[in-house]
Scaffold this motif. Structure first.
Motif, PDB file in Angstrom:
ATOM      1  N   ILE A 115       0.848  -1.200   0.000  1.00 38.74           N
ATOM      2  CA  ILE A 115       0.000   0.000   0.000  1.00 38.74           C
ATOM      3  C   ILE A 115       0.883   1.250   0.000  1.00 38.74           C
ATOM      4  CG2 ILE A 115      -1.742   1.322   1.252  1.00 38.74           C
ATOM      5  CD1 ILE A 115      -2.779  -1.391   2.336  1.00 38.74           C
ATOM      6  N   PHE A 126      -7.206   5.587  -2.406  1.00 39.93           N
ATOM      7  CA  PHE A 126      -7.293   4.384  -1.585  1.00 39.93           C
ATOM      8  C   PHE A 126      -7.453   4.754  -0.103  1.00 39.93           C
ATOM      9  CE2 PHE A 126      -5.512   0.646   0.569  1.00 39.93           C
ATOM     10  CZ  PHE A 126      -6.146  -0.385  -0.106  1.00 39.93           C
ATOM     11  N   ILE A 127      -6.641   5.705   0.351  1.00 42.24           N
ATOM     12  CA  ILE A 127      -6.705   6.124   1.756  1.00 42.24           C
ATOM     13  C   ILE A 127      -8.023   6.828   2.067  1.00 42.24           C
ATOM     14  CG2 ILE A 127      -5.726   7.799   3.400  1.00 42.24           C
ATOM     15  CD1 ILE A 127      -2.961   6.983   2.358  1.00 42.24           C
ATOM     16  N   LYS A 130     -10.633   3.955   2.178  1.00 41.71           N
ATOM     17  CA  LYS A 130     -10.526   2.913   3.205  1.00 41.71           C
ATOM     18  C   LYS A 130     -10.333   3.462   4.607  1.00 41.71           C
ATOM     19  CE  LYS A 130     -10.862  -0.564   0.432  1.00 41.71           C
ATOM     20  NZ  LYS A 130     -12.059  -1.414   0.485  1.00 41.71           N
ATOM     21  N   LYS A 133     -13.041   6.632   5.012  1.00 38.64           N
ATOM     22  CA  LYS A 133     -14.359   6.044   4.741  1.00 38.64           C
ATOM     23  C   LYS A 133     -15.260   6.985   3.932  1.00 38.64           C
ATOM     24  CE  LYS A 133     -13.599   2.647   7.892  1.00 38.64           C
ATOM     25  NZ  LYS A 133     -12.841   1.516   7.390  1.00 38.64           N
ATOM     26  N   TYR A 136     -17.330   7.461  -2.923  1.00 37.89           N
ATOM     27  CA  TYR A 136     -16.684   7.905  -4.160  1.00 37.89           C
ATOM     28  C   TYR A 136     -17.113   9.322  -4.526  1.00 37.89           C
ATOM     29  CZ  TYR A 136     -15.185   3.069  -4.804  1.00 37.89           C
ATOM     30  OH  TYR A 136     -14.614   1.846  -4.630  1.00 37.89           O
ATOM     31  N   GLU A 151     -13.513   6.124  -9.382  1.00 40.09           N
ATOM     32  CA  GLU A 151     -13.665   4.672  -9.503  1.00 40.09           C
ATOM     33  C   GLU A 151     -12.493   4.066 -10.254  1.00 40.09           C
ATOM     34  OE1 GLU A 151     -17.433   3.357 -11.093  1.00 40.09           O
ATOM     35  OE2 GLU A 151     -18.505   4.540  -9.580  1.00 40.09           O
ATOM     36  N   MET A 154      -9.419   4.034  -8.062  1.00 42.92           N
ATOM     37  CA  MET A 154      -9.542   3.022  -7.011  1.00 42.92           C
ATOM     38  C   MET A 154      -9.269   1.634  -7.616  1.00 42.92           C
ATOM     39  SD  MET A 154     -10.127   2.801  -3.832  1.00 42.92           S
ATOM     40  CE  MET A 154     -10.337   1.412  -2.733  1.00 42.92           C
ATOM     41  N   HIS A 155      -9.813   1.415  -8.800  1.00 44.19           N
ATOM     42  CA  HIS A 155      -9.623   0.141  -9.485  1.00 44.19           C
ATOM     43  C   HIS A 155      -8.146  -0.086  -9.786  1.00 44.19           C
ATOM     44  CE1 HIS A 155     -10.131  -2.975 -12.612  1.00 44.19           C
ATOM     45  NE2 HIS A 155     -11.261  -3.261 -11.946  1.00 44.19           N
ATOM     46  N   LEU A 158      -6.268  -0.937  -6.543  1.00 42.16           N
ATOM     47  CA  LEU A 158      -6.429  -2.329  -6.117  1.00 42.16           C
ATOM     48  C   LEU A 158      -5.623  -3.271  -7.006  1.00 42.16           C
ATOM     49  CD1 LEU A 158     -10.225  -2.118  -5.355  1.00 42.16           C
ATOM     50  CD2 LEU A 158      -8.474  -2.781  -3.700  1.00 42.16           C
ATOM     51  N   LYS A 159      -5.605  -2.941  -8.286  1.00 37.58           N
ATOM     52  CA  LYS A 159      -4.859  -3.770  -9.232  1.00 37.58           C
ATOM     53  C   LYS A 159      -3.359  -3.679  -8.961  1.00 37.58           C
ATOM     54  CE  LYS A 159      -4.535  -4.461 -14.067  1.00 37.58           C
ATOM     55  NZ  LYS A 159      -4.663  -3.851 -15.390  1.00 37.58           N
ATOM     56  N   PHE A 161      -1.985  -2.855  -6.249  1.00 34.31           N
ATOM     57  CA  PHE A 161      -1.765  -3.477  -4.935  1.00 34.31           C
ATOM     58  C   PHE A 161      -1.565  -4.990  -5.088  1.00 34.31           C
ATOM     59  CE2 PHE A 161      -3.995  -5.879  -1.559  1.00 34.31           C
ATOM     60  CZ  PHE A 161      -3.140  -5.628  -0.501  1.00 34.31           C
ATOM     61  N   LYS A 162      -2.475  -5.597  -5.830  1.00 36.07           N
ATOM     62  CA  LYS A 162      -2.405  -7.052  -6.032  1.00 36.07           C
ATOM     63  C   LYS A 162      -1.129  -7.452  -6.776  1.00 36.07           C
ATOM     64  CE  LYS A 162      -4.459 -11.250  -6.430  1.00 36.07           C
ATOM     65  NZ  LYS A 162      -3.675 -11.844  -7.482  1.00 36.07           N
ATOM     66  N   GLU A 163      -0.762  -6.652  -7.768  1.00 40.33           N
ATOM     67  CA  GLU A 163       0.473  -6.935  -8.517  1.00 40.33           C
ATOM     68  C   GLU A 163       1.685  -6.890  -7.584  1.00 40.33           C
ATOM     69  OE1 GLU A 163      -0.990  -4.917 -12.726  1.00 40.33           O
ATOM     70  OE2 GLU A 163       0.533  -3.938 -11.485  1.00 40.33           O
ATOM     71  N   ILE A 165       1.862  -7.291  -4.379  1.00 34.52           N
ATOM     72  CA  ILE A 165       1.874  -8.402  -3.418  1.00 34.52           C
ATOM     73  C   ILE A 165       2.396  -9.683  -4.091  1.00 34.52           C
ATOM     74  CG2 ILE A 165       0.323 -10.025  -2.259  1.00 34.52           C
ATOM     75  CD1 ILE A 165       0.495  -7.733  -0.538  1.00 34.52           C
TER      76      ILE A 165
END
Lengths: 169, 307
Positions: A115, A126-127, A130, A133, A136, A151, A154-155, A158-159, A161-163, A165
């Motif tokens: 992150i 993202f912050i 999340k 709170k 959008y 949006e 944010m997408h 997340l993408k 982030f996953k990469e 990790i």
């Protein structure tokens, strides 16, 4: 300043905002439970205030972590007594479902790093979503961009982030 | 991934944003991949909980500290007091009350009360609700210095330097009109006329007429004001884009209530006003626009985010 004790509200507040987050994180990974971590966090600071005369600012950190750790040991001792008492009972409850996943500290540290290394614009959204709170729509207003753009960011966040990790980019 | 339907990271993002359900992705993923997704989701939840500001918790702790009876003093102190009090009583008997009257003047206002006072040099002070002010009558001619806790408006006659001391910082002027608020960790100085030097724990600055500074913790925010007098003179408090926390503290000090903010996130700003003579109207005018609901029990107001 470092030699003064913690009995002034200003110093006490400073100590809180300097160490509370770390202490909460520490407690969470000890107890594996957020509510308990928050309770002990509060207790630790109340104890600090009660003993403020004896604690100088330079000793605050070790003092807090010691109290917190002792509280953890107390709870565990108590739990062990209870567990020994009805041993047969607990053994049966051993189903593992994704809802009861335990997040290990090592895994979580990777998440934190992923992150932290997000591109600034993605991280910002993202912050806001999340931690603050915000919806959008509210983020869109604050950043003066369209909801669609929020949006999209944010997408992307997340993408990436996953990469980060999985492929350690 | 069972089928190369789509990039797996893309799928993760879609799922996290609610565009795909658990059931959807279970069809596309192997069991361990699904567990990995769930672990990441949970980690993000934990992260948002661990990283959020802990201001509500701090307020809760402060509230508990303030509610608890004053701290037990240590034994030596108690013992000393057992000796000191009788001795003081005997001294008082011999020398009369005179020597203990060190010319300290101390004035307090109750919740919801305002008081006008005149200082020895003719300067005027108007104290707001739940405020205390003290100064030394004897040294006043040489040193215009006073201690303040709470909220006050000053109209200072021209002369030597005039110093307002608070727990959070000092305000120094020559001759002018200004307001000082020092409550909890909120330090607010508004200059209506003349020049005002502010020195807080964080910084030092000079305010010109129509300018104000709001310091919360270590956040410094400069403001402009267009009225000529504090609005609490008219029995209301006005706010323009200030953190909600400031409004809560003001309400607490006006009505003798406490807020329980554990159920909400107090990071929004508020623009609007509340009256000083009607608690339910005051609460409604602050929380309705922010979409916050509340429960009043005794003098504690518990806040909730409206779902």
């Amino acid at each position: 300043m470092n030699k003064r004790n913690l009995c002034s509200e200003t110093l006490f507040q400073k100590a809180f905002f300097e160490y509370a987050k770390d202490l909460k994180r520490f407690l969470f990974f000890k107890f594996k439970d957020m509510e308990t971590a928050e309770d002990i966090l509060q207790e630790s600071f109340l104890k600090l205030w009660k003993n403020c005369e004896k604690v100088t600012y330079s000793k605050v950190k070790s003092y807090l972590f010691t109290i917190a750790n002792n509280a953890f040991l107390d709870v565990k001792k108590h739990e062990k007594v209870v567990r020994d008492y009805n041993k047969s009972y607990v053994e049966q409850n051993k189903t593992v479902s994704p809802e009861f996943l335990i997040i290990e500290k090592e895994f979580y540290t990777k998440v934190e790093r992923a992150i932290a290394s997000l591109p600034p614009k993605q991280r910002e959204v993202f912050i806001m979503s999340k931690i603050e709170k915000l919806k959008y729509k509210e983020i869109a207003q604050k950043l003066d961009i369209s909801v669609k753009a929020v949006e999209k960011r944010m997408h992307q966040a997340l993408k990436s982030f996953k990469e980060r990790i999985d492929y350690k980019i | 991934m069972k089928k190369n339907y789509q990039n797996i990271d893309e799928l993760f993002a879609d799922w996290m944003m609610g565009k795909r359900t658990d059931k959807d992705i279970k069809m596309l993923l192997y069991e361990d991949e699904f567990v990995h997704f769930k672990k990441l989701q949970k980690s993000i939840e934990i992260w948002s909980e661990l990283e959020r500001p802990l201001t509500p918790e701090y307020q809760k702790i402060l509230f508990k500290i303030k509610k608890a009876p004053s701290k037990p003093k240590n034994k030596i102190f108690k013992l000393a007091m057992r000796v000191v009090i009788p001795v003081a009583a005997i001294l008082l008997l011999f020398f009369g009350i005179e020597i203990f009257n060190d010319f300290n003047v101390s004035i307090q206002t109750a919740y919801g009360e305002q008081k006008n006072i005149q200082l020895p040099d003719g300067s005027e002070v108007i104290l707001g609700s739940h405020t205390s002010l003290s100064y030394n009558k004897k040294t006043w001619q040489k040193k215009r210095e006073l201690n303040l806790q709470g909220q006050a408006y000053f109209k200072v006659t021209k002369g030597q330097k005039f110093l307002v001391k608070t727990k959070l910082g000092n305000v120094q002027v020559l001759g002018t009109r200004f307001e000082v608020v020092s409550r909890k960790d909120i330090f607010n100085v508004i200059c209506f006329e003349g020049k005002v030097a502010v020195s807080s724990l964080q910084n030092e600055m000079v305010l010109l007429p129509g300018k104000a500074v709001l310091i919360i913790g270590n956040k410094v925010q400069e403001q402009t004001v267009d009225n000529d007098k504090p609005d609490w003179f008219r029995g209301e408090s006005n706010f323009e884009n200030v953190p909600l926390k400031v409004v809560l503290v003001e309400l607490e000090n006006q009505y003798n209530i406490r807020f329980d903010t554990t159920k909400i996130v107090v990071n929004q700003n508020f623009t609007g006003s509340f009256p000083h003579n009607n608690l339910s109207l005051a609460l409604a005018s602050v929380f309705k626009p922010l979409n916050i609901t509340y429960q009043v029990k005794d003098n504690v107001v518990k806040l909730f985010n409206r779902k």
